[in-house]
Motif scaffolding. Sequence first.
Motif, PDB file in Angstrom:
ATOM      1  N   ASP A  22       0.841  -1.194   0.000  1.00 35.77           N
ATOM      2  CA  ASP A  22       0.000   0.000   0.000  1.00 35.77           C
ATOM      3  C   ASP A  22       0.880   1.250   0.000  1.00 35.77           C
ATOM      4  OD1 ASP A  22      -1.833   2.011   0.377  1.00 35.77           O
ATOM      5  OD2 ASP A  22      -2.918   0.994   2.000  1.00 35.77           O
ATOM      6  N   GLY A  23       0.788   2.035  -1.071  1.00 32.74           N
ATOM      7  CA  GLY A  23       1.544   3.291  -1.138  1.00 32.74           C
ATOM      8  C   GLY A  23       0.593   4.473  -1.203  1.00 32.74           C
ATOM      9  N   GLY A  24      -0.635   4.282  -0.737  1.00 34.90           N
ATOM     10  CA  GLY A  24      -1.629   5.366  -0.801  1.00 34.90           C
ATOM     11  C   GLY A  24      -2.199   5.499  -2.205  1.00 34.90           C
ATOM     12  N   PRO A  25      -3.090   6.478  -2.399  1.00 32.79           N
ATOM     13  CA  PRO A  25      -3.669   6.684  -3.729  1.00 32.79           C
ATOM     14  C   PRO A  25      -2.601   7.118  -4.727  1.00 32.79           C
ATOM     15  CG  PRO A  25      -4.664   8.172  -2.089  1.00 32.79           C
ATOM     16  CD  PRO A  25      -3.561   7.449  -1.408  1.00 32.79           C
ATOM     17  N   THR A  26      -2.774   6.753  -6.003  1.00 34.41           N
ATOM     18  CA  THR A  26      -1.735   7.075  -6.985  1.00 34.41           C
ATOM     19  C   THR A  26      -1.861   8.535  -7.453  1.00 34.41           C
ATOM     20  OG1 THR A  26      -3.097   6.321  -8.827  1.00 34.41           O
ATOM     21  CG2 THR A  26      -1.648   4.694  -7.805  1.00 34.41           C
ATOM     22  N   GLN A  27      -0.764   9.062  -7.963  1.00 36.13           N
ATOM     23  CA  GLN A  27      -0.686  10.489  -8.284  1.00 36.13           C
ATOM     24  C   GLN A  27      -1.454  10.868  -9.564  1.00 36.13           C
ATOM     25  OE1 GLN A  27       3.351  11.664  -9.151  1.00 36.13           O
ATOM     26  NE2 GLN A  27       2.695  13.658  -9.940  1.00 36.13           N
TER      27      GLN A  27
END
Length: 362
Positions: free
Chosen positions: A176-181
Amino acid sequence: METLILNTNTPRRLAAAVKAAAGELADGQCVGLPTETVYGLAADALRPDAVTQIFEAKERPFFDPLIVHLPSREWLGVVTKIPDESRALVAALVAKFWPGPLTLVLPRQAIVPDIVTAGLDTVAVRMSAHPVFSAVVEFYGRPLAAPSANRFGHISPTAAPHVMSELGGRIPLIIDGGPTQHGVESTIVKVDSGELTMLRAGPVTPENLGEVFHALCESRNYRPTEAEVEHFYERLGVSFAKMVRGEDNVTMVAPGQMDSHYAPRTPLRLIAPGVQVEIYSGENEAAARLGSLAFCEPSTASSHFVCEEILSPTGDLREAAATLFAKMRHLDEAGLDMIIAEQVPEHGLGIAIMDRLRKASA
Ligand code: AMP
Ligand code: MG
């Protein structure tokens, strides 16, 4: 199979997640990883047994080739053969856009397995700028094949829970790296005989690619003719003259992409902004549950809608692209009969957004 999700929100957790991902990859497994565009499903690109797992988990047909993510620029020469006439162009593109959301299609080297390229004599390569993805691929030290981490034909995931709902139980690990850019898939261009052809619109726009063209001409002290400039942009699917005037300027639909991509399960209809959806107020349609996916303001016909999603309250195309798939997914899960999507301006990033909306409505 149980699917583990690992966080990366402290340096320690990131290090542990990177190690765990590399362990699975070395075992020939595939792992869900964040990139700056959408979440990818990664496996060792040089191991056909590992790549097979991607196709199985996604239920992806074998004739659809995968993008190879490189650990470093040095790998470019290992997996691709760059013809002399394309060298300067490739070097300029890589210098300007890597790491970043630009995929290059180039002639391949024999080291790339057929399963990755679907037997084509070209391979698609990219280098991600995402801190988690780049940490994993650098630590692992070999190229990773990584298509979007969704089942075939579904909406691309832009957050870890989307990957879980798509592939949970089918893969061992999601990082999990958070929402994508960026929120839309990478731009894909084919480089052939020193020329570019747009295969998929994305975060790197025709305008951005045009800067490289002009810089290359300048470095050679060459002033391109109007026809040469128009030809360059035409191959990217846009008209230079319209672009300069800021008009909607798409001249072609990107080829080589399957129409079933990006589709929500709910039927989606694309309409011009401000158009009344009167067709749905008829007797038979009155009971239909409609949802709206609008660009920057609630639709004038909002009384028809059970739910509404606004892509960007301020009309910002970047924000709209970044939130597009999550909002489409949310509407898709709302038990609607139809999603009514409003067109966005078709320039810059709007070209990529409209491409995805058209495919979703196909
Ligand atoms: P995805 O990895 O799901 O974002 O999609 C990968 C897409 O890249 C494929 O569906 C193709 O359209 C494109 N692609 C990959 N490799 C090639 C290639 N060698 N030639 C042309 N297009 C390619
Ligand atoms: Mg995909």
